[in-house]
Design a protein around this motif. Structure first.
Motif, PDB file in Angstrom:
ATOM      1  N   GLU A  12       0.700  -1.315   0.087  1.00  0.00           N
ATOM      2  CA  GLU A  12      -0.210   0.030   0.137  1.00  0.00           C
ATOM      3  C   GLU A  12       0.646   1.131   0.083  1.00  0.00           C
ATOM      4  O   GLU A  12       1.485   1.518   0.827  1.00  0.00           O
ATOM      5  CB  GLU A  12      -0.846  -0.108   1.207  1.00  0.00           C
ATOM      6  N   ALA A  13       0.861   1.826  -1.010  1.00  0.00           N
ATOM      7  CA  ALA A  13       1.695   3.010  -1.240  1.00  0.00           C
ATOM      8  C   ALA A  13       1.233   4.310  -0.451  1.00  0.00           C
ATOM      9  O   ALA A  13       0.196   4.529  -0.484  1.00  0.00           O
ATOM     10  CB  ALA A  13       2.044   3.241  -2.801  1.00  0.00           C
ATOM     11  N   GLU A  14       2.157   5.283  -0.014  1.00  0.00           N
ATOM     12  CA  GLU A  14       1.768   6.401   0.238  1.00  0.00           C
ATOM     13  C   GLU A  14       2.155   7.516  -0.919  1.00  0.00           C
ATOM     14  O   GLU A  14       2.719   6.925  -1.818  1.00  0.00           O
ATOM     15  CB  GLU A  14       2.749   6.904   1.529  1.00  0.00           C
ATOM     16  N   PHE A  15       1.788   8.777  -0.820  1.00  0.00           N
ATOM     17  CA  PHE A  15       1.720   9.550  -1.786  1.00  0.00           C
ATOM     18  C   PHE A  15       3.306   9.846  -2.424  1.00  0.00           C
ATOM     19  O   PHE A  15       3.480   9.953  -3.598  1.00  0.00           O
ATOM     20  CB  PHE A  15       1.343  10.971  -1.542  1.00  0.00           C
ATOM     21  N   GLY A  16       4.233   9.896  -1.491  1.00  0.00           N
ATOM     22  CA  GLY A  16       5.546  10.048  -1.801  1.00  0.00           C
ATOM     23  C   GLY A  16       6.093   8.934  -2.839  1.00  0.00           C
ATOM     24  O   GLY A  16       6.901   8.998  -3.604  1.00  0.00           O
TER      25      GLY A  16
END
Lengths: 306, 83
Positions: A12-16
């Motif tokens: 699950e990726a974060e915006f960065g």
């Protein structure tokens, strides 16, 4: 097992992580050179239009970076320098990177067409195609001259910037292309000399592996000799002038001297001082390009031409 | 364990949602500002509309009336050509 750890492992990726897909550091070079190309062009562009044009050129560059990471995920996982990128680190799935790359490519090209003109937009589309398909998918894994071809993609932004203002191509913009195009191989091969990445294991034919390190040193020196006339020639065009010429002559003298020093060393001498000369040359190469384009900007400000 | 405990995954999701929201707002502002700039700078706004209009025709050369000053039309035409 249904406990709090059920979520672990799901990427699950974060915006960065999506920002990292766009290769922000490569983007900074694109932003600067595209801006200079646009600003020193003989046609005046409204500052806000110029800002938007550079933004969407940079976004197009970022999109091609995402496509590069999509295709090269297997190589990136093997090499130390790139193992922390979002896809090999397991934070972004490969199809997602492809989707981001394609969507941003389309968006950046359409928007550049609306902001500036459709010639510049077509040029940006070609650049993305060139970097993602010609370089990444086709030639990177098949020839030790891959750096030279990849350098062409990095050399297009000032031409696109120039095209945004003028709607075409001219000698000045071709020479700005040549400046980055011939600068890239010595810049990158100097890095390859001291980084010693395991390109061989990753299946990328790197000149240091395929032709040896002595041949790489000869190549570096040869490219600095080819580069110098183009840099000087740019100073004789309408965007050049006395200031640019002074900066260019000095930088090229230093660059050729550095290339000569690299040529004259062997691996034993380089190992002995921890690749000091190669590292200094690499640093110089960064200043070389930055100061050339900065000099063009200053020359434009104080009045170009002879 | 309390159900409202925030997992680390929620922080990542929020970062994604907030980031995308800001990017979309910035895009809308950008397009709006660009529209203002383009309209104010007086670019050609009319496109082809199935029949020719006077505003789309190339400007006529005013040279024919005054044969004495032949050099003048070329000078006055220059700013139009450069754009």
């Amino acid at each position: 097992m249904a406990d709090i750890h059920t979520y672990e492992g799901a990427p699950e990726a974060e915006f960065g992580d999506y920002v990292a897909l766009l290769k922000p550091r490569v983007m900074s070079l694109v932003v600067f050179t595209a801006f200079v190309g646009l600003w020193i062009a003989p046609v005046h562009v409204h500052p806000f239009v110029a800002f938007c044009a550079v933004l969407f050129i940079a976004l197009g560059g970022g999109a091609s970076g995402a496509l590069n990471m999509w295709y090269d995920a297997d190589i990136d996982a093997v090499m130390r320098r790139t193992a922390g990128r979002p896809i090999p680190a397991g934070r972004v799935a490969r199809p997602e990177a492809l989707a981001v790359g394609l969507a941003l490519s389309g968006l950046s090209v359409m928007m550049l067409g609306l902001v500036a003109n459709w010639f510049a937009a077509g040029f940006l589309a070609f650049t993305i195609f060139f970097y993602a398909v010609v370089y990444t998918i086709w030639l990177k894994r098949s020839t030790p001259q891959n750096i030279v071809i990849g350098g062409a993609a990095g050399a297009f932004p000032p031409m696109i910037g120039w095209a945004c203002a003028t709607g075409g191509i001219s000698l000045e913009s071709v020479l700005m292309f040549a400046l980055i195009f011939f600068w890239t191989p010595p810049h990158f091969w100097a890095l390859a000399l001291f980084m010693k990445e395991d390109y061989h294991k990753a299946g990328v034919p790197m000149l240091t592996v395929t032709h040896g390190r002595a041949a790489t040193r000869r190549h570096i020196f040869a490219y600095t000799l080819v580069l110098a006339p183009f840099a000087i020639w740019l100073g004789l065009t309408s965007v050049g002038g006395a200031f640019y010429m002074a900066v260019s002559v000095l930088l090229n003298a230093l660059f050729i001297l550095g290339g000569w020093r690299i040529l004259k060393r062997d691996e034993v001498a380089a190992e002995a001082d921890g690749y000091g000369v190669e590292k200094r040359y690499f640093k110089l190469s960064l200043y070389y390009l930055f100061l050339h384009f900065l000099a063009l900007l200053v020359q434009h400000w104080i009045g170009g031409g002879w | 364990m309390a159900l409202h405990t925030e997992h680390e995954i929620h922080r990542r999701r929020r970062s994604r949602n907030v980031g995308l929201g800001l990017v979309l707002i910035a895009f809308v502002v950008l397009v709006f500002a660009l529209t203002i700039v383009k309209v104010q700078s007086g670019d050609m706004m009319e496109g082809f509309d199935h029949q020719p209009r006077v505003s789309e025709l190339p400007r006529e050369e005013p040279a024919s009336q005054e044969p004495a000053t032949e050099a003048a039309p070329a000078v006055t035409a220059a700013p139009e050509d450069s754009q």
